[in-house]
Design an enzyme around this catalytic site. Structure first.
Site, PDB file in Angstrom:
ATOM      1  N   ARG A  95       0.823  -1.206   0.000  1.00  0.00           N
ATOM      2  CA  ARG A  95       0.000   0.000   0.000  1.00  0.00           C
ATOM      3  C   ARG A  95       0.865   1.268   0.000  1.00  0.00           C
ATOM      4  O   ARG A  95       0.398   2.344  -0.335  1.00  0.00           O
ATOM      5  CB  ARG A  95      -0.911  -0.006   1.235  1.00  0.00           C
ATOM      6  CG  ARG A  95      -2.036   1.007   1.212  1.00  0.00           C
ATOM      7  CD  ARG A  95      -2.817   0.959   2.496  1.00  0.00           C
ATOM      8  NE  ARG A  95      -3.517  -0.283   2.691  1.00  0.00           N
ATOM      9  CZ  ARG A  95      -4.758  -0.512   2.266  1.00  0.00           C
ATOM     10  NH1 ARG A  95      -5.422   0.418   1.625  1.00  0.00           N
ATOM     11  NH2 ARG A  95      -5.360  -1.665   2.502  1.00  0.00           N
ATOM     12  N   ARG A 179     -12.012   9.778   0.522  1.00  0.00           N
ATOM     13  CA  ARG A 179     -11.402   8.466   0.281  1.00  0.00           C
ATOM     14  C   ARG A 179     -10.580   8.486  -1.010  1.00  0.00           C
ATOM     15  O   ARG A 179      -9.509   7.887  -1.079  1.00  0.00           O
ATOM     16  CB  ARG A 179     -12.478   7.378   0.196  1.00  0.00           C
ATOM     17  CG  ARG A 179     -13.138   7.058   1.529  1.00  0.00           C
ATOM     18  CD  ARG A 179     -14.260   6.041   1.342  1.00  0.00           C
ATOM     19  NE  ARG A 179     -13.742   4.734   0.975  1.00  0.00           N
ATOM     20  CZ  ARG A 179     -14.502   3.742   0.492  1.00  0.00           C
ATOM     21  NH1 ARG A 179     -15.804   3.941   0.306  1.00  0.00           N
ATOM     22  NH2 ARG A 179     -13.979   2.578   0.190  1.00  0.00           N
TER      23      ARG A 179
END
Length: 227
Positions: A95, A179
């Site tokens: 990530r 987001r």
């Protein structure tokens, strides 16, 4: 669909709502390889009370984020299992650029191991916004509708049991925009990393599920020829 290419490690990337989970399941069927989700790994280690899980549980109970180093260790243990021999789908990892560097180094140090290929599923921002903000859930039967693409026969009510449909608190434009910003900020360095190494491809995600899967397979096959 069949593919004779040995897939190796595949990192699926994509913004919230693009359908990464759906495509991961398709690729698992096509190549008979596992999907490795760091969220699932973390929950499994905590539930089983493994040494790594116990450390993670203590950290989470303090309200802190589990550090990359601990996630790296959980992934390392998972990659030792025999079902990963020909490849696996990475979900939620790497990530960060630090995680990508760690994984690349580990794979490079392991004999006869293919490097990671990253494939990003691309869907227009406004289309994603409609997917997310248009979602309505039935709290009884759990069916999901979308006021734009899959509306109920009677506005606001479930087709199956007539229950009033609800919108999740985080399915709003404001939450979605936040987001998206977070995803872009976090993922951009990882994308740049694999693009620079010639191991990155983008696939159009605004198509039927099987067409997207075919696009991902084609991208992986092409990149494996040169990796």
């Amino acid at each position: 669909m069949e593919s004779k290419t040995v897939p190796g490690p595949i990192l699926l990337l994509g913004a919230p709502g693009v359908g990464k989970g759906t495509q991961a399941k398709e690729l698992v069927k096509i190549w008979s390889i596992p999907q490795i989700s760091t969220g699932d790994l973390l929950r499994a280690n905590v539930a089983k009370g493994t040494p790594l899980g116990k450390v993670a549980k203590e950290i989470m109970q303090r309200g802190q984020l589990v550090p990359d180093s601990l996630v790296d260790e959980m992934v390392a243990v998972r990659l030792q299992q025999p079902d990963t021999a020909t490849g696996y789908i990475l979900d939620g990892f790497p990530r960060t650029l630090g995680q990508a560097g760690w994984l690349d180094g580990r794979l490079a140090a392991t004999p006869n191991t293919l490097p990671v290929i990253a494939v990003s599923i691309q869907v227009d921002y406004n289309q994603l916004l409609r997917r997310i903000t248009g979602r309505r859930n039935c709290p009884v039967c759990q069916r999901i509708f979308n006021v734009y693409s899959h509306p109920p026969q009677r506005t606001g009510f479930c087709d199956v049991d007539g229950t009033t449909l609800v919108q999740r608190a985080d399915d709003t434009e404001q939450v979605f925009a936040e987001r998206m910003r977070a995803y872009a900020a976090l993922t951009a360095p990882v994308v740049d990393h694999y693009r620079a190494m010639g191991r990155f491809a983008e696939v159009n995600g605004d198509r039927p599920i099987d067409a997207i899967a075919a696009g991902i397979v084609a991208a992986v096959e092409e990149l494996r020829k040169s990796s």
